[in-house]
Design a protein around this motif. Structure first.
Motif, short mmCIF file in Angstrom:
data_model
loop_
_atom_site.label_atom_id
_atom_site.label_comp_id
_atom_site.label_asym_id
_atom_site.label_seq_id
_atom_site.Cartn_x
_atom_site.Cartn_y
_atom_site.Cartn_z
N ALA A 182 0.85 -1.20 0.00
CA ALA A 182 0.00 0.00 0.00
C ALA A 182 0.88 1.25 0.00
O ALA A 182 0.60 2.23 -0.70
N LEU A 199 2.34 1.81 -3.51
CA LEU A 199 1.39 2.45 -4.42
C LEU A 199 1.26 3.94 -4.12
O LEU A 199 1.22 4.77 -5.03
N ARG A 200 1.21 4.29 -2.83
CA ARG A 200 1.12 5.72 -2.47
C ARG A 200 2.38 6.47 -2.87
O ARG A 200 2.31 7.61 -3.35
N LYS A 259 -5.37 5.37 -9.51
CA LYS A 259 -6.31 5.88 -8.52
C LYS A 259 -7.25 4.77 -8.03
O LYS A 259 -7.67 4.76 -6.88
N ASP A 269 -5.51 -0.47 -5.23
CA ASP A 269 -4.97 -0.53 -3.87
C ASP A 269 -4.32 -1.89 -3.65
O ASP A 269 -4.27 -2.72 -4.57
N GLU A 270 -3.80 -2.11 -2.43
CA GLU A 270 -3.04 -3.35 -2.19
C GLU A 270 -3.90 -4.60 -2.32
O GLU A 270 -3.42 -5.66 -2.75
#
Length: 436
Positions: free
Chosen positions: A77, A80-81, A304, A307-308
């Motif tokens: 996570a 990705l951020r 966008k 997510d994980e």
């Protein structure tokens, strides 16, 4: 087309999850300072702990526990951020894992709000530092063991200004869990610059030849992580099939790129946002997961919605398809300042003198003055080489001294001396009692 069966999922669950994090790293990509060399340099596959036969490696490191798998998801996570913070209209490569390892070492030196913020920034809010250490140690020890055709080396290093001493407990933790080499060096010497850059060059097989231009004499220490990856495609591309072809840039401008081509059975998935293909290296323990936005969508729009959990589902829901694959051959290098990015991700206090709490690192007031990463990736017909070095420069924050308001009005007789400032020797001495 046939879905991956459940037994394959279970057998490879740990491998795939670790591979996903490793490829995020490759793509998106006295006291402790009293002796010259306190702990030898170490990396995955080349450390004192791994000098034993492979058979001697504790099997508990080979399979991650459910709790450790959960931390991996949290780190994904963060990956990705982090990627979303740097993505723009240019080609990029970052190593989230390299940042995570460096932040893990910093967490061991921090306390209070600073430690909590560091864990939050890498997605590990609520995770204990000891649990994080155990995971990173397990991944470090097994990284280069999963596939004999693939090289994955993880190394950690701390260069310490010889005028400072690190806390023994901190040294012990980063030595045990991160196999970190710790050296006491003269920060006024150019040889220290060469030593730090030489470490980067060695641990990345020459891909990152230098991380600093010159060592700062004011610095307390340089903390660094290096990751090197070299994988050979399970299905190599034929060089003869590589052709100059059109590539639509971010603004739809047409470029000519060297496009590799093959038609192979590969795991593939698609949804309303993107297509995904799994390109395995060696025995499949590591892979490149390529995500291609659907027509009319861009990378930011695609990311966008990712997510994980969705990233994890991609691997589980892929189908074995005959894929007509075209992939550009490319090399990307990048230098990324991280202070502002890591602050925005939830860890601002570590960069602020007087607010940072690194009380477990050493006795005194310390803060991270600079954090950066250099990364490089090469993708060709044979496979992939990628390397990254992430570094943090630690400085000491002098405690503010309260300034008193005083007066010195020489309106009466006084004595004066002219001294040698170095020795204190008095060259001249006299008194002033007014004019005659």
């Amino acid at each position: 087309m046939k879905k991956r069966n459940e037994s394959m999922k279970k057998r490879n669950e740990s491998k795939i999850t670790m591979a996903a994090l490793m490829m995020m790293a490759a793509m998106a990509m006295t006291s402790c300072a009293s002796s010259k060399k306190i702990n030898g340099d170490s990396n995955a596959g080349k450390s004192s702990e791994m000098g034993k036969n492979e058979e001697d490696l504790d099997n508990s490191y080979l399979v991650l526990s459910d709790a450790q798998q959960d931390i991996v998801k949290k780190n994904n996570a963060f990956a990705l951020r982090l990627f979303n913070k740097v993505t723009d209209m240019e080609s990029k490569v970052i190593s989230p894992m390299s940042v995570s390892y460096l932040m893990g070492m910093l967490a061991n030196g921090a306390d209070g709000i600073t430690q909590q913020e560091i864990l939050k920034a890498i997605g590990c809010e609520g995770v204990s530092v000891s649990d994080l250490n155990e995971l990173y140690k397990a991944m470090l020890l097994t990284a280069n063991k999963q596939d004999k055709q693939t090289t994955v080396n993880i190394a950690n290093y701390i260069a310490v200004n010889k005028n400072f001493q690190l806390n023994k407990d901190f040294c012990q933790k980063v030595s045990d869990s991160y196999l970190a080499g710790i050296e006491s060096l003269d920060f006024t010497s150019s040889k220290t610059t060469d030593r730090i850059n030489g470490w980067c060059k060695e641990k990345t097989n020459g891909m990152i030849p230098r991380i600093i231009d010159q060592v700062s004499a004011d610095a307390v220490s340089y903390l660094m992580n290096a990751i090197y990856f070299k994988g050979t495609w399970q299905n190599k591309f034929n060089v003869k099939d590589t052709k100059l072809e059109n590539f639509r840039g971010y603004t739809r401008d047409i470029q000519k790129v060297e496009m590799m081509h093959q038609v192979k059975k590969l795991f593939y998935a698609e949804n309303k946002d993107f297509k995904a293909v799994d390109l395995p290296y060696g025995n499949g323990s590591y892979r490149m997961l390529v995500l291609l936005p659907n027509e009319g969508k861009n990378i930011q729009e695609m990311m966008k919605g990712l997510d994980e959990e969705k990233l994890n589902q991609i691997s589980q829901n892929m189908e074995n398809c005959m894929v007509n694959l075209k992939l550009p051959k490319f090399t990307i290098e990048q230098e990324l300042p991280l202070n502002a990015i890591i602050s925005d991700l939830g860890a601002p206090s570590m960069f602020v003198a007087g607010k940072a709490n690194f009380s477990h690192f050493a006795d005194g007031n310390f803060f991270v003055s600079k954090m950066l990463q250099k990364a490089k990736i090469e993708v060709n017909e044979q496979g992939t080489k990628a390397a990254a070095v992430t570094a943090a420069v630690m400085l000491t924050a002098m405690a503010p001294v309260e300034v008193k308001n005083v007066e010195f009005i020489a309106d009466r007789p006084f004595v004066y001396m002219i001294q040698d400032s170095q020795s204190g020797g008095i060259l001249f001495m006299g008194q002033y009692c007014g004019t005659h």
